[in-house]
Design an enzyme around this catalytic site. Structure first.
Site, short mmCIF file in Angstrom:
data_model
loop_
_atom_site.label_atom_id
_atom_site.label_comp_id
_atom_site.label_asym_id
_atom_site.label_seq_id
_atom_site.Cartn_x
_atom_site.Cartn_y
_atom_site.Cartn_z
N PHE A 308 87.53 46.37 12.52
CA PHE A 308 87.99 47.31 13.53
C PHE A 308 89.42 47.76 13.26
CE2 PHE A 308 84.98 44.50 15.69
CZ PHE A 308 84.14 45.41 16.32
N ASP A 309 89.66 49.04 13.48
CA ASP A 309 91.03 49.50 13.69
C ASP A 309 91.40 49.04 15.10
OD1 ASP A 309 93.43 51.06 13.51
OD2 ASP A 309 92.44 52.53 14.78
N LYS A 310 92.66 49.07 15.46
CA LYS A 310 93.04 48.61 16.80
C LYS A 310 93.16 49.75 17.79
CE LYS A 310 97.23 47.24 17.66
NZ LYS A 310 97.56 48.29 18.67
N THR A 311 94.12 50.64 17.55
CA THR A 311 94.40 51.68 18.53
C THR A 311 93.28 52.71 18.60
OG1 THR A 311 96.74 51.41 18.06
CG2 THR A 311 96.10 53.38 19.29
N ALA A 509 84.97 50.37 11.90
CA ALA A 509 85.06 51.25 13.06
C ALA A 509 86.49 51.73 13.24
CB ALA A 509 84.58 50.54 14.32
#
Length: 632
Positions: A308-311, A509
C-alpha cells in the site's frame, strides 16, 4: 436468406417445437406417415440454422460443435432415426436460446450502466437555458442540474448545493453532499437540491464513459484458463469426430458412433470459464470495482502480498495544514501565499492541502507560476514574484543544497512524532518555513485489512514517501507486517520487484502519479479511483471507484470466488461428458436423452456462474475512526 435465418432462429425453434408436438399427436393416433413427415420437417427447420453456422465455421477453418451436430443429424436421417434427428436439432437450438437468455442476465451490469447514461443536458447559453444532447456539451459550459436529474458530464459545482447518489460510479448508494468546488460525475443522480456546474470532462472522457468502456473491454477479455480451453476445444472437437469414426470401424454400429459424436461435445466445458468471468466482472462493476478482464481476475486470486501507498490509500487523502512555522523574516501569510502559488501546479495531496489552506485564509493566489517543475516523490520548484520557491521533503532540500538548521530539524522531528507530515519551504535557496500537515486513517481500513487476511493475504507492507515517524504510527495502528518510509517512486518499484523475486504474488494499491510505476510493476495494480489520478487509474488492473478499502476486500474475495466458480464449472462439464460416455457404452444413454442431458449441463454451468452476480462479501464489523496521521 442466410441473414433472415440468423435473425429468425428463435421462430424456427418455435416452429420445430410445434412440429414435434404434431408428430407426437400423430403417433398417438397411429398416423405414422404424418408423424415421420412432421419429424423430418422439424429436423430440417431446426437443422438449417445449425448447418449454416457449421459451414461458416468451416470457412474460418474452425471445427465447431455445430458441425458435430450436423454430421450426427445427417447420419441419423440416413439410418431412419427421425425421432432422434428431430429431437437433437430442436434441443440444440432451444438450448442455445436458453443459453443466450441466461448469458444476457450475466451481462446485466453493463446494460444497467448503459441505461444509466445521461442523454440530455440543460446548458446556459445565449442568455438563456437550452436542452441539448449530452454529446453537444463542450468543456467550460455552464450546466444546471435539478432534483431528480442526472449529472450529464464531469465537472465541479459552480453554485448551489445538493445531495447526489453516486452509486453508478462508486457503488455507494448513500447520497453524497455537494457544494461549491466539489466534483460531480456523469451518470450520477441529484436526489435533492439545485446546482450549477462547470463542465470539465465531456463525451468519452467522462468517468462514467470510461467505466462503460472498461467493463465492455473486461467482459470481452479472456482469462488464461479460457484461452487454454478454447485451444483445447479446437483440438478436442476434431478428435471426437475421429474417435467416433473409430468407434464405427470397430463396432460397425453407426447409431452408437452418432451418439458418441453428439454426447462428447465440449459445450459446457468451453462456456464454463467465460461465463464465470463475465458474471464476476459484472458483480464488481455494480459494486464500484472495475476489474480489467478475466486474466486480471485469475492473477488477482493468486496474490498473497499487498503493498500500500499511505496517503490517499490507507489514509483519507484529505490532509489539512495544522501549523505554519516561518524560519526567516517572513509573515505566516506571506510564506503561505508564496508556497501556495507554487503548489497550484501540484496534484499531490500535500500540495493541495497548502493551496486549500491559503484559499480558506482568504489569501489571493496567482496561478500558473513560471519555470514550474514537479519533482516526483519529492516536491516542486517554481518562480513566484521573481523568487525561486522550493517546497518538499528532506530529500529535495538535500538535492537543492538547502541547509536545515538544528532548530528546524528538532521542530520538524517533534511535529512528525505527533503524527504530522512536514513540508519544507525554501525561498531563493534558503529555508523559509515548515508546514505541518495531518491526515486521518480511513475508518474502514482496519476492518478491510482484517477481512483481506481472512481471505488469504499473508503479508501487508506499506511503502511511502513520508517520514519514518509518521509511517510507523500508521503501520502500528493497522497492524501491518512491514513499512518503508522516505521512498521515491523508483524505490517503491525496487521493493515491489524484490518481493516478486522472493516468490510473492504482489498487488500494489495507490492513487498518485508517484505510485504509477509501482502499480505497473506489481502482479496486480490497484488504483483508488475517486481520489486517484488518471495515470494511476489507466495503469492499474483494478480500479476502486468509491475510493474505499472495503472495495479492495470485496475485489479480492470476488476474484477468489470467481476462479473457484470457474473450476467448479470445468469439473462439472468434464464429469458430465464422462458419465454420458459411460452411459453410451453401457447402452443406457441414447441420442435424444444424451442431447437433453448435454444441454442441461450447459445451462447448469451458466446458472452456477450467475450466482456470482449476487455475491456479497461477508459483512464487516464497523471500526472507530483512527487518530490523526500524516499525509504523503
Amino acid at each position: 436468406m442466410i441473414s433472415w435465418i440468423h435473425k429468425n432462429t428463435n421462430y424456427l425453434t418455435f416452429i420445430s417445437g410445434v412440429l414435434l408436438l404434431l408428430a407426437f399427436t400423430a403417433y398417438l393416433y397411429g398416423a405414422m406417415g404424418v408423424r415421420d413427415a412432421a419429424l423430418i420437417g422439424a429436423t430440417f427447420t431446426a437443422g438449417v440454422p445449425i448447418a449454416i453456422k457449421a459451414f461458416q465455421a468451416l470457412r474460418m477453418k474452425a471445427f465447431s460443435i455445430d458441425l458435430l451436430v450436423t454430421i450426427a443429424v445427417v447420419a441419423a436421417l440416413f439410418i431412419g432415426e427421425y425421432v432422434e434427428s428431430a429431437v437433437v436439432t430442436f434441443l440444440f437450438l432451444f438450448g442455445a436460446y436458453l443459453e443466450a437468455r441466461t448469458l444476457k442476465k450475466t451481462r446485466s451490469s453493463l446494460k444497467d450502466l448503459l441505461d444509466m447514461a445521461p442523454q440530455e443536458a440543460r446548458v446556459l447559453r445565449d442568455g438563456g437555458t437550452q436542452m441539448i444532447p449530452v454529446e453537444e456539451v463542450i468543456e467550460g459550459d455552464r450546466l444546471i442540474i435539478r432534483s431528480g436529474e442526472k449529472v450529464p458530464v464531469d465537472g465541479v459545482v459552480a453554485s448551489g448545493n445538493g445531495e447526489v447518489n453516486e452509486a453508478p460510479v462508486t457503488g455507494e448508494a448513500v447520497p453524497a453532499a455537494k457544494q461549491v468546488k466539489d466534483k460531480l460525475f456523469s451518470g450520477t443522480m441529484v436526489d435533492n437540491g439545485y446546482m450549477e456546474m462547470t463542465a470539465e470532462k465531456v463525451g468519452d472522457d467522462t468517468t462514467f464513459a470510461k467505466i462503460i468502456e472498461l467493463v465492455e473491454e473486461a467482459q470481452e477479455a479472456k482469462s488464461r484458463t479460457q484461452i487454454f480451453l478454447d485451444r483445447f476445444a479446437n483440438i478436442y472437437t476434431p478428435a471426437v469426430a475421429g474417435v467416433s469414426v473409430l468407434v464405427y470401424l470397430i463396432t460397425r454400429d453407426l447409431h452408437l458412433a452418432i451418439i458418441f459424436l453428439v454426447i462428447a461435445c465440449p459445450g459446457a466445458l468451453v462456456i464454463g470459464a467465460p461465463v464465470s468471468n463475465v458474471a464476476g466482472i459484472g458483480n464488481g462493476a455494480k459494486k464500484g470495482v472495475l476489474v480489467k478482464g478475466g486474466d486480471v481476475m485469475e492473477r488477482f486470486a493468486k496474490v498473497d502480498t499487498l503493498v500500500f501507498d499511505k496517503t490517499g490509500t490507507l489514509t483519507k487523502g484529505k490532509p489539512e495544514v495544522t501549523d505554519i512555522y516561518p524560519t526567516v523574516d517572513l509573515t505566516v501569510e506571506e510564506l503561505l501565499r508564496l508556497t501556495a502559488e507554487a503548489e497550484t501546479i501540484s496534484e499531490h495531496h500535500l500540495g493541495r492541502a497548502v493551496v486549500k489552506k491559503a484559499e480558506a485564509s482568504g489569501v489571493s493566489l496567482k496561478k500558473d507560476p513560471q519555470a514550474a517543475e514537479v519533482i516526483k516523490g519529492s516536491g516542486i520548484k517554481a518562480e513566484v514574484d521573481g523568487r525561486t520557491l522550493t517546497a518538499g521533503n528532506r530529500q529535495l532540500m538535500e538535492r537543492e543544497g538547502i541547509i536545515l538548521s538544528n532548530e528546524a530539524e528538532k521542530y520538524a522531528e517533534a511535529r512528525e512524532k505527533e503524527g504530522n507530515t512536514v513540508v519544507f519551504a525554501a525561498v531563493d535557496g534558503k529555508l523559509a518555513g515548515i508546514f505541518s500537515i495531518a491526515d486521518q486513517i480511513r475508518e474502514e481500513a482496519e476492518a478491510a485489512l482484517t477481512e483481506l487476511r481472512k481471505s488469504g493475504i499473508r503479508r501487508m507492507v506499506m511503502l511511502t514517501g513520508d517520514n519514518r515517524h509518521t509511517a510507523e504510527l500508521v503501520a502500528d495502528k493497522l497492524g501491518l507486517d512491514a513499512f518503508h518510509a522516505g521512498l521515491l517512486p523508483e524505490d517503491k518499484v525496487k521493493y515491489v520487484k524484490q518481493m516478486q523475486e522472493d516468490g510473492h504474488k504482489v498487488a500494489m494499491a495507490g492513487d498518485g502519479i508517484n505510485d504509477a510505476p509501482a502499480i505497473a510493476t506489481a502482479d496486480i495494480g490497484v488504483a483508488m479511483g475517486e481520489g486517484g489520478t488518471d495515470i494511476s487509474m489507466d495503469t492499474a488492473d483494478v480500479v476502486l471507484m468509491a475510493d474505499k478499502l472495503k472495495q479492495f476486500s470485496h475485489a479480492y474475495s470476488l476474484s477468489k470466488v470467481t476462479i473457484r466458480n470457474m473450476k467448479q464449472n470445468m469439473v462439472f462439464a468434464v464429469g458430465t461428458v464422462i458419465v454420458l460416455l459411460a452411459g453410451v457404452l453401457m447402452g443406457e444413454v441414447h441420442l435424444a436423452s444424451g442431447m437433453l442431458i448435454h444441454e442441461a449441463s450447459v445451462l447448469l454451468v451458466i446458472l452456477n456462474a450467475m450466482r456470482l452476480i449476487g455475491f456479497r462479501r461477508e459483512k464487516e464489523e464497523s471500526t472507530a475512526a483512527g487518530r490523526p496521521v500524516p499525509a504523503a
